[in-house]
Design a protein around this motif. Structure first.
Motif, mmCIF file in Angstrom:
data_model
loop_
_atom_site.group_PDB
_atom_site.id
_atom_site.type_symbol
_atom_site.label_atom_id
_atom_site.label_comp_id
_atom_site.label_asym_id
_atom_site.label_seq_id
_atom_site.Cartn_x
_atom_site.Cartn_y
_atom_site.Cartn_z
ATOM 1 N N ARG A 166 -11.753 -15.847 30.623
ATOM 2 C CA ARG A 166 -11.245 -14.807 29.962
ATOM 3 C C ARG A 166 -10.871 -13.421 30.679
ATOM 4 O O ARG A 166 -9.678 -12.851 30.427
ATOM 5 C CB ARG A 166 -12.051 -14.683 28.637
ATOM 6 C CG ARG A 166 -13.422 -13.871 28.768
ATOM 7 C CD ARG A 166 -14.446 -14.317 27.897
ATOM 8 N NE ARG A 166 -14.723 -15.819 27.900
ATOM 9 C CZ ARG A 166 -14.872 -16.507 26.887
ATOM 10 N NH1 ARG A 166 -14.744 -16.350 25.717
ATOM 11 N NH2 ARG A 166 -15.331 -17.838 27.308
ATOM 12 N N THR A 167 -11.755 -13.234 31.779
ATOM 13 C CA THR A 167 -11.606 -11.973 32.414
ATOM 14 C C THR A 167 -10.378 -12.088 33.232
ATOM 15 O O THR A 167 -9.434 -11.071 33.250
ATOM 16 C CB THR A 167 -12.794 -11.486 33.301
ATOM 17 O OG1 THR A 167 -13.883 -11.480 32.342
ATOM 18 C CG2 THR A 167 -12.635 -10.253 33.703
ATOM 19 N N ARG A 203 -13.601 -10.006 41.346
ATOM 20 C CA ARG A 203 -14.982 -10.942 40.715
ATOM 21 C C ARG A 203 -15.454 -11.645 42.041
ATOM 22 O O ARG A 203 -14.913 -12.324 42.620
ATOM 23 C CB ARG A 203 -14.602 -11.944 39.715
ATOM 24 C CG ARG A 203 -15.654 -12.572 39.409
ATOM 25 C CD ARG A 203 -15.731 -13.270 38.041
ATOM 26 N NE ARG A 203 -15.712 -12.420 37.023
ATOM 27 C CZ ARG A 203 -16.237 -13.028 35.703
ATOM 28 N NH1 ARG A 203 -16.408 -14.240 35.541
ATOM 29 N NH2 ARG A 203 -16.095 -12.015 34.851
ATOM 30 N N HIS A 236 -20.374 -5.187 35.239
ATOM 31 C CA HIS A 236 -19.084 -5.751 34.798
ATOM 32 C C HIS A 236 -18.389 -4.638 33.610
ATOM 33 O O HIS A 236 -18.431 -4.727 32.551
ATOM 34 C CB HIS A 236 -19.335 -6.990 33.889
ATOM 35 C CG HIS A 236 -17.868 -7.752 33.388
ATOM 36 N ND1 HIS A 236 -16.532 -7.340 33.843
ATOM 37 C CD2 HIS A 236 -18.031 -8.973 33.006
ATOM 38 C CE1 HIS A 236 -16.093 -8.312 33.680
ATOM 39 N NE2 HIS A 236 -16.592 -9.485 32.862
ATOM 40 N N GLN A 259 -15.833 -5.119 30.946
ATOM 41 C CA GLN A 259 -16.446 -5.788 29.653
ATOM 42 C C GLN A 259 -17.070 -4.700 28.763
ATOM 43 O O GLN A 259 -16.821 -4.935 27.415
ATOM 44 C CB GLN A 259 -17.401 -7.008 30.068
ATOM 45 C CG GLN A 259 -18.123 -7.605 29.087
ATOM 46 C CD GLN A 259 -17.265 -8.548 28.298
ATOM 47 O OE1 GLN A 259 -16.357 -9.421 28.877
ATOM 48 N NE2 GLN A 259 -17.423 -8.574 26.965
ATOM 49 N N ARG A 293 -24.797 -9.113 34.386
ATOM 50 C CA ARG A 293 -24.113 -7.707 34.551
ATOM 51 C C ARG A 293 -23.485 -7.072 33.288
ATOM 52 O O ARG A 293 -23.241 -6.064 33.266
ATOM 53 C CB ARG A 293 -22.794 -8.053 35.596
ATOM 54 C CG ARG A 293 -22.066 -9.329 35.034
ATOM 55 C CD ARG A 293 -21.297 -9.782 36.087
ATOM 56 N NE ARG A 293 -20.577 -10.850 35.774
ATOM 57 C CZ ARG A 293 -20.298 -12.126 36.793
ATOM 58 N NH1 ARG A 293 -20.657 -11.994 38.005
ATOM 59 N NH2 ARG A 293 -19.451 -13.023 36.188
ATOM 60 N N VAL A 294 -23.345 -7.812 32.369
ATOM 61 C CA VAL A 294 -22.929 -7.363 31.330
ATOM 62 C C VAL A 294 -23.845 -6.502 30.543
ATOM 63 O O VAL A 294 -23.557 -5.431 29.865
ATOM 64 C CB VAL A 294 -22.557 -8.669 30.210
ATOM 65 C CG1 VAL A 294 -22.039 -7.871 28.850
ATOM 66 C CG2 VAL A 294 -21.213 -9.252 30.808
ATOM 67 N N ARG A 306 -25.316 -15.064 27.206
ATOM 68 C CA ARG A 306 -25.353 -16.277 27.567
ATOM 69 C C ARG A 306 -26.659 -16.590 28.602
ATOM 70 O O ARG A 306 -26.779 -15.635 29.415
ATOM 71 C CB ARG A 306 -24.167 -16.506 28.519
ATOM 72 C CG ARG A 306 -23.895 -18.198 28.859
ATOM 73 C CD ARG A 306 -22.622 -18.483 29.420
ATOM 74 N NE ARG A 306 -22.503 -17.774 30.594
ATOM 75 C CZ ARG A 306 -22.839 -18.198 31.954
ATOM 76 N NH1 ARG A 306 -23.268 -19.472 32.084
ATOM 77 N NH2 ARG A 306 -22.660 -17.412 33.032
ATOM 78 N N GLN A 315 -27.860 -17.685 31.527
ATOM 79 C CA GLN A 315 -27.154 -18.177 32.749
ATOM 80 C C GLN A 315 -27.782 -19.102 33.793
ATOM 81 O O GLN A 315 -28.482 -18.575 34.800
ATOM 82 C CB GLN A 315 -26.747 -16.626 33.655
ATOM 83 C CG GLN A 315 -26.142 -15.901 32.608
ATOM 84 C CD GLN A 315 -25.299 -14.774 33.503
ATOM 85 O OE1 GLN A 315 -25.072 -14.780 34.615
ATOM 86 N NE2 GLN A 315 -24.551 -13.647 32.520
ATOM 87 N N PRO A 364 -20.376 -11.761 25.217
ATOM 88 C CA PRO A 364 -19.196 -11.895 25.878
ATOM 89 C C PRO A 364 -18.579 -13.056 26.378
ATOM 90 O O PRO A 364 -17.415 -12.894 26.675
ATOM 91 C CB PRO A 364 -19.718 -11.387 27.285
ATOM 92 C CG PRO A 364 -21.211 -11.888 27.244
ATOM 93 C CD PRO A 364 -21.612 -12.041 25.814
ATOM 94 N N GLY A 365 -19.043 -14.133 25.789
ATOM 95 C CA GLY A 365 -18.292 -15.543 26.190
ATOM 96 C C GLY A 365 -18.596 -15.872 27.528
ATOM 97 O O GLY A 365 -18.859 -14.845 28.486
HETATM 98 C C1 NCD Z 1 -19.637 -12.741 31.602
HETATM 99 C C2 NCD Z 1 -19.449 -12.601 32.846
HETATM 100 O O1 NCD Z 1 -18.621 -13.397 33.470
HETATM 101 O O2 NCD Z 1 -19.972 -11.743 33.350
HETATM 102 N N1 NCD Z 1 -18.246 -13.217 30.626
HETATM 103 C C3 NCD Z 1 -17.154 -12.470 30.607
HETATM 104 O O3 NCD Z 1 -16.892 -12.085 31.582
HETATM 105 N N2 NCD Z 1 -16.762 -12.489 29.770
HETATM 106 C C4 NCD Z 1 -20.732 -13.263 31.065
HETATM 107 C C5 NCD Z 1 -21.072 -14.685 31.109
HETATM 108 O O4 NCD Z 1 -20.690 -15.347 32.360
HETATM 109 O O5 NCD Z 1 -22.184 -15.054 30.544
#
Ligand code: NCD
Length: 320
Positions: free
Chosen positions: A58-59, A108, A136, A139, A169-170, A230, A232, A270-271
Protein backbone atom coordinates in the motif's frame (compact mmCIF):
# COMPACT_ATOMS: atom_id res chain seq x y z
CA UNK A 1 2.30 28.03 1.35
CA UNK A 2 4.85 25.33 0.64
CA UNK A 3 7.32 23.82 3.11
CA UNK A 4 10.66 25.53 3.49
CA UNK A 5 12.23 22.17 4.35
CA UNK A 6 13.83 19.67 1.97
CA UNK A 7 12.83 16.40 3.65
CA UNK A 8 10.17 14.68 5.71
CA UNK A 9 12.01 12.15 7.85
CA UNK A 10 10.08 12.28 11.10
CA UNK A 11 6.90 13.74 12.54
CA UNK A 12 9.32 15.78 14.65
CA UNK A 13 10.16 17.74 11.47
CA UNK A 14 6.64 19.21 11.41
CA UNK A 15 5.04 21.85 13.62
CA UNK A 16 1.42 21.58 14.69
CA UNK A 17 0.54 24.26 12.13
CA UNK A 18 2.33 22.38 9.35
CA UNK A 19 0.46 19.19 10.22
CA UNK A 20 -2.78 21.15 10.16
CA UNK A 21 -1.83 22.46 6.72
CA UNK A 22 -1.10 18.95 5.39
CA UNK A 23 -4.55 17.86 6.57
CA UNK A 24 -6.35 20.86 5.07
CA UNK A 25 -4.59 20.40 1.73
CA UNK A 26 -5.57 16.75 1.99
CA UNK A 27 -9.22 17.88 1.85
CA UNK A 28 -8.59 19.64 -1.48
CA UNK A 29 -6.76 16.67 -2.94
CA UNK A 30 -9.44 14.28 -1.71
CA UNK A 31 -11.96 16.32 -3.67
CA UNK A 32 -9.79 16.03 -6.78
CA UNK A 33 -9.72 12.25 -6.31
CA UNK A 34 -13.51 12.10 -6.53
CA UNK A 35 -13.52 13.70 -9.98
CA UNK A 36 -13.87 11.77 -13.21
CA UNK A 37 -10.40 12.86 -14.24
CA UNK A 38 -8.35 12.44 -11.08
CA UNK A 39 -5.30 14.26 -12.26
CA UNK A 40 -3.92 17.78 -11.93
CA UNK A 41 -0.80 19.29 -13.57
CA UNK A 42 0.69 20.52 -10.27
CA UNK A 43 3.99 18.60 -10.40
CA UNK A 44 4.37 18.29 -14.16
CA UNK A 45 8.03 17.96 -15.07
CA UNK A 46 9.06 16.69 -11.60
CA UNK A 47 10.44 13.21 -11.03
CA UNK A 48 9.59 11.09 -8.01
CA UNK A 49 11.52 7.90 -7.24
CA UNK A 50 10.11 5.19 -5.01
CA UNK A 51 13.09 3.44 -3.45
CA UNK A 52 11.75 0.51 -1.45
CA UNK A 53 14.30 -1.81 0.12
CA UNK A 54 11.64 -3.63 2.14
CA UNK A 55 8.33 -5.19 1.07
CA UNK A 56 5.31 -2.92 0.71
CA UNK A 57 2.06 -2.91 -1.21
CA UNK A 58 0.00 0.00 0.00
CA UNK A 59 2.66 2.58 0.83
CA UNK A 60 4.52 2.16 -2.45
CA UNK A 61 1.36 2.11 -4.56
CA UNK A 62 -0.05 5.04 -2.62
CA UNK A 63 3.03 7.20 -3.24
CA UNK A 64 3.07 6.15 -6.89
CA UNK A 65 -0.57 7.09 -7.38
CA UNK A 66 -0.15 10.33 -5.44
CA UNK A 67 2.76 11.38 -7.65
CA UNK A 68 0.91 10.35 -10.84
CA UNK A 69 -2.26 12.22 -9.81
CA UNK A 70 -0.03 15.31 -9.57
CA UNK A 71 1.40 14.58 -13.06
CA UNK A 72 4.95 13.84 -11.86
CA UNK A 73 6.99 11.12 -13.56
CA UNK A 74 7.45 8.13 -11.26
CA UNK A 75 10.16 5.50 -11.18
CA UNK A 76 10.04 2.49 -8.87
CA UNK A 77 13.22 0.90 -7.60
CA UNK A 78 13.00 -2.10 -5.36
CA UNK A 79 16.23 -3.31 -3.88
CA UNK A 80 17.23 -6.46 -2.10
CA UNK A 81 17.85 -5.09 1.35
CA UNK A 82 20.87 -7.32 1.85
CA UNK A 83 23.08 -5.40 -0.60
CA UNK A 84 22.04 -1.99 0.65
CA UNK A 85 21.89 -2.20 4.38
CA UNK A 86 24.22 0.66 5.20
CA UNK A 87 27.40 2.53 4.46
CA UNK A 88 28.83 3.15 1.03
CA UNK A 89 26.27 1.19 -0.93
CA UNK A 90 23.36 3.30 0.28
CA UNK A 91 25.41 6.46 -0.28
CA UNK A 92 26.12 5.37 -3.84
CA UNK A 93 22.43 4.68 -4.41
CA UNK A 94 21.57 8.16 -3.14
CA UNK A 95 24.15 9.74 -5.46
CA UNK A 96 22.94 7.66 -8.40
CA UNK A 97 19.29 8.53 -7.89
CA UNK A 98 20.21 12.17 -7.56
CA UNK A 99 22.31 12.04 -10.75
CA UNK A 100 19.34 10.56 -12.59
CA UNK A 101 17.49 13.78 -11.88
CA UNK A 102 15.05 12.85 -9.11
CA UNK A 103 13.29 15.71 -7.36
CA UNK A 104 11.99 13.52 -4.53
CA UNK A 105 12.80 10.03 -3.29
CA UNK A 106 10.61 7.95 -1.01
CA UNK A 107 12.87 5.69 1.03
CA UNK A 108 11.67 2.56 2.79
CA UNK A 109 14.37 0.59 4.52
CA UNK A 110 14.72 -2.00 7.25
CA UNK A 111 17.39 0.05 9.00
CA UNK A 112 16.26 2.95 11.17
CA UNK A 113 18.00 6.13 10.01
CA UNK A 114 18.48 5.03 6.38
CA UNK A 115 16.24 7.83 4.96
CA UNK A 116 18.19 10.40 7.01
CA UNK A 117 21.47 9.04 5.68
CA UNK A 118 20.02 9.16 2.19
CA UNK A 119 18.89 12.77 2.70
CA UNK A 120 22.35 13.79 3.87
CA UNK A 121 23.83 12.40 0.68
CA UNK A 122 21.42 13.73 -1.93
CA UNK A 123 20.20 17.21 -2.78
CA UNK A 124 16.71 16.01 -3.69
CA UNK A 125 13.83 15.80 -1.20
CA UNK A 126 13.66 12.60 0.82
CA UNK A 127 10.47 11.27 2.38
CA UNK A 128 10.69 8.51 4.97
CA UNK A 129 8.41 5.72 3.75
CA UNK A 130 9.09 3.64 6.88
CA UNK A 131 12.50 2.91 8.41
CA UNK A 132 12.92 -0.12 10.65
CA UNK A 133 11.09 0.32 13.95
CA UNK A 134 11.74 4.07 13.85
CA UNK A 135 9.16 6.15 11.99
CA UNK A 136 6.58 6.21 9.23
CA UNK A 137 5.47 9.85 9.15
CA UNK A 138 3.05 9.77 6.20
CA UNK A 139 1.20 6.84 7.79
CA UNK A 140 0.63 8.95 10.93
CA UNK A 141 -0.53 11.91 8.82
CA UNK A 142 -3.08 9.81 6.94
CA UNK A 143 -4.22 8.35 10.26
CA UNK A 144 -4.76 11.83 11.71
CA UNK A 145 -6.70 12.72 8.56
CA UNK A 146 -8.91 9.64 9.00
CA UNK A 147 -9.64 10.49 12.66
CA UNK A 148 -10.40 14.12 11.78
CA UNK A 149 -12.69 12.94 8.95
CA UNK A 150 -14.81 11.03 11.46
CA UNK A 151 -14.73 13.27 14.53
CA UNK A 152 -14.05 16.69 12.97
CA UNK A 153 -11.14 17.15 15.39
CA UNK A 154 -8.12 15.38 16.85
CA UNK A 155 -7.68 17.42 20.01
CA UNK A 156 -9.16 15.69 23.03
CA UNK A 157 -9.68 12.29 21.35
CA UNK A 158 -8.62 9.30 23.42
CA UNK A 159 -6.67 6.92 21.18
CA UNK A 160 -5.63 3.43 22.27
CA UNK A 161 -2.72 1.97 20.28
CA UNK A 162 -2.79 -1.76 20.80
CA UNK A 163 -0.24 -4.49 20.18
CA UNK A 164 3.30 -4.68 18.96
CA UNK A 165 4.41 -1.21 20.08
CA UNK A 166 8.03 -2.31 20.43
CA UNK A 167 8.51 -3.02 16.73
CA UNK A 168 6.15 -0.44 15.32
CA UNK A 169 7.28 2.64 13.45
CA UNK A 170 3.58 3.36 12.94
CA UNK A 171 3.02 3.54 16.72
CA UNK A 172 5.99 5.82 17.16
CA UNK A 173 4.98 8.29 14.46
CA UNK A 174 1.35 8.25 15.61
CA UNK A 175 2.34 8.84 19.21
CA UNK A 176 4.38 11.89 18.22
CA UNK A 177 1.67 13.22 15.91
CA UNK A 178 -1.22 12.64 18.31
CA UNK A 179 0.68 14.31 21.13
CA UNK A 180 1.39 17.30 18.95
CA UNK A 181 -2.28 17.63 18.01
CA UNK A 182 -3.54 17.36 21.60
CA UNK A 183 -4.99 13.84 21.63
CA UNK A 184 -4.66 11.54 24.63
CA UNK A 185 -2.82 8.28 23.93
CA UNK A 186 -2.87 4.97 25.78
CA UNK A 187 -0.45 2.25 24.71
CA UNK A 188 -1.89 -1.22 25.31
CA UNK A 189 0.24 -4.36 25.06
CA UNK A 190 1.82 -7.18 27.03
CA UNK A 191 4.97 -5.92 28.82
CA UNK A 192 7.23 -7.75 26.35
CA UNK A 193 5.85 -5.70 23.45
CA UNK A 194 6.33 -2.36 25.16
CA UNK A 195 9.84 -0.94 24.51
CA UNK A 196 12.11 -1.06 27.53
CA UNK A 197 12.38 2.30 29.26
CA UNK A 198 9.23 3.67 27.62
CA UNK A 199 8.19 5.28 30.91
CA UNK A 200 11.04 7.75 30.65
CA UNK A 201 10.56 8.05 26.90
CA UNK A 202 6.92 8.93 27.30
CA UNK A 203 7.67 12.10 29.21
CA UNK A 204 5.59 14.80 27.60
CA UNK A 205 8.70 16.91 27.15
CA UNK A 206 9.85 14.37 24.56
CA UNK A 207 6.59 14.79 22.70
CA UNK A 208 5.73 11.18 23.49
CA UNK A 209 3.27 11.41 26.36
CA UNK A 210 1.20 8.27 26.85
CA UNK A 211 -0.29 6.05 29.50
CA UNK A 212 0.59 2.38 29.43
CA UNK A 213 -1.90 -0.40 30.12
CA UNK A 214 -1.21 -4.11 30.11
CA UNK A 215 -4.91 -4.94 30.27
CA UNK A 216 -6.95 -4.06 27.17
CA UNK A 217 -10.29 -4.60 28.90
CA UNK A 218 -9.50 -2.10 31.64
CA UNK A 219 -9.49 0.83 29.22
CA UNK A 220 -11.46 -0.22 26.13
CA UNK A 221 -14.69 1.53 27.20
CA UNK A 222 -13.00 4.91 27.38
CA UNK A 223 -11.46 4.94 23.90
CA UNK A 224 -12.66 7.00 20.92
CA UNK A 225 -10.21 5.31 18.56
CA UNK A 226 -8.82 1.77 18.77
CA UNK A 227 -5.67 1.53 16.67
CA UNK A 228 -4.65 -2.10 16.21
CA UNK A 229 -1.09 -2.94 15.21
CA UNK A 230 0.13 -5.93 13.29
CA UNK A 231 2.15 -8.47 15.23
CA UNK A 232 5.46 -8.08 13.41
CA UNK A 233 6.75 -11.62 13.61
CA UNK A 234 9.42 -10.82 11.01
CA UNK A 235 10.99 -8.26 13.38
CA UNK A 236 10.84 -10.37 16.54
CA UNK A 237 14.09 -12.12 17.23
CA UNK A 238 12.74 -14.11 20.18
CA UNK A 239 9.38 -15.38 21.26
CA UNK A 240 7.73 -12.45 23.02
CA UNK A 241 4.45 -14.06 24.04
CA UNK A 242 3.54 -17.64 24.90
CA UNK A 243 1.22 -18.32 21.98
CA UNK A 244 -0.51 -16.50 19.17
CA UNK A 245 -3.81 -17.92 20.42
CA UNK A 246 -3.34 -16.46 23.87
CA UNK A 247 -2.28 -13.12 22.38
CA UNK A 248 -5.43 -13.02 20.26
CA UNK A 249 -7.51 -13.79 23.33
CA UNK A 250 -6.00 -11.06 25.51
CA UNK A 251 -5.17 -8.34 23.00
CA UNK A 252 -7.08 -9.15 19.82
CA UNK A 253 -10.11 -7.09 18.81
CA UNK A 254 -13.10 -9.39 18.40
CA UNK A 255 -16.88 -8.93 18.37
CA UNK A 256 -17.14 -9.86 22.04
CA UNK A 257 -14.72 -7.14 23.08
CA UNK A 258 -16.40 -4.63 20.76
CA UNK A 259 -19.64 -4.93 22.74
CA UNK A 260 -18.06 -2.74 25.40
CA UNK A 261 -16.79 0.14 23.27
CA UNK A 262 -18.27 3.62 22.75
CA UNK A 263 -21.07 3.77 20.20
CA UNK A 264 -19.22 5.81 17.62
CA UNK A 265 -15.91 3.96 17.95
CA UNK A 266 -13.36 4.21 15.15
CA UNK A 267 -11.26 1.07 14.59
CA UNK A 268 -8.03 1.52 12.68
CA UNK A 269 -5.18 -0.67 11.43
CA UNK A 270 -2.32 0.38 9.14
CA UNK A 271 -2.43 -2.91 7.23
CA UNK A 272 -1.46 -5.51 6.34
CA UNK A 273 -3.83 -7.17 8.83
CA UNK A 274 -3.26 -10.54 10.41
CA UNK A 275 -6.92 -11.54 10.51
CA UNK A 276 -7.59 -13.87 13.41
CA UNK A 277 -4.64 -12.56 15.44
CA UNK A 278 -4.78 -8.86 16.34
CA UNK A 279 -8.16 -8.37 14.67
CA UNK A 280 -10.85 -10.99 14.17
CA UNK A 281 -12.17 -11.89 10.71
CA UNK A 282 -15.52 -10.26 11.52
CA UNK A 283 -14.19 -7.03 13.04
CA UNK A 284 -11.91 -6.47 10.05
CA UNK A 285 -15.00 -6.00 7.87
CA UNK A 286 -17.45 -4.02 10.02
CA UNK A 287 -18.26 -0.41 9.01
CA UNK A 288 -16.54 1.01 12.11
CA UNK A 289 -13.23 -0.38 10.83
CA UNK A 290 -11.56 2.25 8.66
CA UNK A 291 -8.80 0.22 7.03
CA UNK A 292 -9.84 0.89 3.44
CA UNK A 293 -10.62 4.54 4.28
CA UNK A 294 -7.07 4.85 5.63
CA UNK A 295 -5.71 3.46 2.36
CA UNK A 296 -7.82 5.83 0.27
CA UNK A 297 -6.87 8.82 2.45
CA UNK A 298 -3.23 7.87 2.08
CA UNK A 299 -3.20 8.96 -1.56
CA UNK A 300 -4.60 12.44 -0.77
CA UNK A 301 -2.23 12.94 2.16
CA UNK A 302 0.81 11.86 0.14
CA UNK A 303 -0.27 14.28 -2.58
CA UNK A 304 -0.22 17.00 0.11
CA UNK A 305 3.24 16.03 1.29
CA UNK A 306 4.70 15.84 -2.23
CA UNK A 307 3.12 19.16 -3.11
CA UNK A 308 4.39 20.89 0.03
CA UNK A 309 7.94 19.58 -0.38
CA UNK A 310 8.29 20.01 -4.12
CA UNK A 311 6.24 23.16 -4.48
CA UNK A 312 4.01 23.42 -7.44
CA UNK A 313 1.34 25.46 -9.08
CA UNK A 314 -0.74 27.06 -6.33
CA UNK A 315 -3.36 24.56 -5.23
CA UNK A 316 -6.13 27.18 -5.49
CA UNK A 317 -5.42 27.50 -9.20
CA UNK A 318 -5.45 23.73 -9.58
CA UNK A 319 -8.67 23.24 -7.67
CA UNK A 320 -10.54 25.75 -9.86
C1 NCD B 1 3.08 -0.68 8.18
C2 NCD B 1 4.55 -0.60 7.92
O1 NCD B 1 5.05 -1.14 6.93
O2 NCD B 1 5.18 0.03 8.72
N1 NCD B 1 2.29 -0.83 7.07
C3 NCD B 1 2.05 0.23 6.26
O3 NCD B 1 2.93 0.96 5.88
N2 NCD B 1 0.78 0.43 5.91
C4 NCD B 1 2.73 -1.52 9.32
C5 NCD B 1 3.07 -2.97 9.27
O4 NCD B 1 3.85 -3.44 8.46
O5 NCD B 1 2.53 -3.66 10.15
Amino acid sequence: MVFKKKDLLSIKDLSKEEIQHVLELGDSFKEILTRDIKKVPTLRGKTVVNFFAEPSTRTRTSFELAAKRLSADVVNISAKSSSLVKGESLKDTAKTIEALGADAVIVRHLSAGAPKFFAENAKCSVINGGDGAHEHPTQALLDLFTMRQKFGRIEGLHVGIVGDIAHSRVARSNLLALNKMGARVTLIAPPTLIPAGIESLTAVKHGMGAEIKYDFDSVIEKLDVIYMLRIQLERQTESLFPSVREYAKLFGLNLERLKRVKKDILVMHPGPMNRGIEISYEVADIPQTAVTKQVANGVAIRMSVLYLLLGGVEIEKVAN
